[in-house]
Enzyme design. Structure first.
Site, PDB file in Angstrom:
ATOM      1  N   TYR A  61       0.848  -1.191   0.000  1.00  0.00           N
ATOM      2  CA  TYR A  61       0.000   0.000   0.000  1.00  0.00           C
ATOM      3  C   TYR A  61       0.885   1.243   0.000  1.00  0.00           C
ATOM      4  O   TYR A  61       1.616   1.502   0.948  1.00  0.00           O
ATOM      5  CB  TYR A  61      -0.930   0.033   1.209  1.00  0.00           C
ATOM      6  CG  TYR A  61      -2.014  -1.009   1.225  1.00  0.00           C
ATOM      7  CD1 TYR A  61      -2.288  -1.825   0.132  1.00  0.00           C
ATOM      8  CD2 TYR A  61      -2.781  -1.194   2.355  1.00  0.00           C
ATOM      9  CE1 TYR A  61      -3.284  -2.777   0.164  1.00  0.00           C
ATOM     10  CE2 TYR A  61      -3.792  -2.141   2.398  1.00  0.00           C
ATOM     11  CZ  TYR A  61      -4.033  -2.934   1.302  1.00  0.00           C
ATOM     12  OH  TYR A  61      -5.026  -3.874   1.346  1.00  0.00           O
ATOM     13  N   HIS A 126      -1.295 -11.782  -0.377  1.00  0.00           N
ATOM     14  CA  HIS A 126      -1.872 -10.708  -1.174  1.00  0.00           C
ATOM     15  C   HIS A 126      -1.530 -10.895  -2.649  1.00  0.00           C
ATOM     16  O   HIS A 126      -0.382 -11.140  -2.975  1.00  0.00           O
ATOM     17  CB  HIS A 126      -1.293  -9.378  -0.676  1.00  0.00           C
ATOM     18  CG  HIS A 126      -2.065  -8.180  -1.048  1.00  0.00           C
ATOM     19  ND1 HIS A 126      -1.452  -6.975  -1.270  1.00  0.00           N
ATOM     20  CD2 HIS A 126      -3.392  -7.964  -1.236  1.00  0.00           C
ATOM     21  CE1 HIS A 126      -2.370  -6.070  -1.549  1.00  0.00           C
ATOM     22  NE2 HIS A 126      -3.554  -6.653  -1.549  1.00  0.00           N
TER      23      HIS A 126
END
Length: 143
Positions: A61, A126
């Protein structure tokens, strides 16, 4: 206080609403607006002021800025408080695209360092579609 629910039969109990932190690092190319550091820090403080906060993040992120900002507040608060839930993800190398067991371990260790914690409550894989085979990611995880 928010109602808690158990994840399967794991014993891990989480609030029914959690906070995803992708925007806290400021990704205007995705969201169309900047998130200034002071605003992100104030937001994290507000989230963590709740006794059973659930915060989800990821190493990728904003190329690590989200976790770094969260870690700054965790350090300011003297560590991660009991009763809160911290979730992060193991990620591919964002520059090379590599996603094998060594990269998974590296990603996790980088997350722990950025977040200023020794462990997390929930760890996700992820974007595993970037791995050529999921067994590569999990097979060498403990190397």
């Amino acid at each position: 206080m928010a109602e808690l629910g158990e994840i399967g039969k794991t014993g891990v109990r989480v609030p029914r609403i959690g906070f995803g932190s992708t925007g806290l690092g400021s990704i205007p190319e995705i969201y169309g607006y900047e998130v200034e550091e002071d605003r992100a820090i104030d937001t994290i403080r507000a989230i963590l002021s709740q006794p059973n906060a659930f915060l989800d993040t990821s190493r990728c992120y904003a190329m690590g800025r989200s976790e770094e900002r969260i870690g700054q507040v965790i350090r300011e608060l003297g560590g991660w408080s009991e009763g809160r839930v911290l979730s992060t993800k193991i990620d591919r190398d964002m520059e090379t695209g590599a996603f094998d067991g060594s990269q998974a371990r590296r990603s996790f260790e980088e997350s722990l360092t950025a977040l200023s914690v020794d462990s997390v409550d929930i760890l996700h894989v992820h974007d595993f579609e970037y791995a050529s085979d999921l067994s590569e990611v999990k097979g060498r995880w403990r190397d």
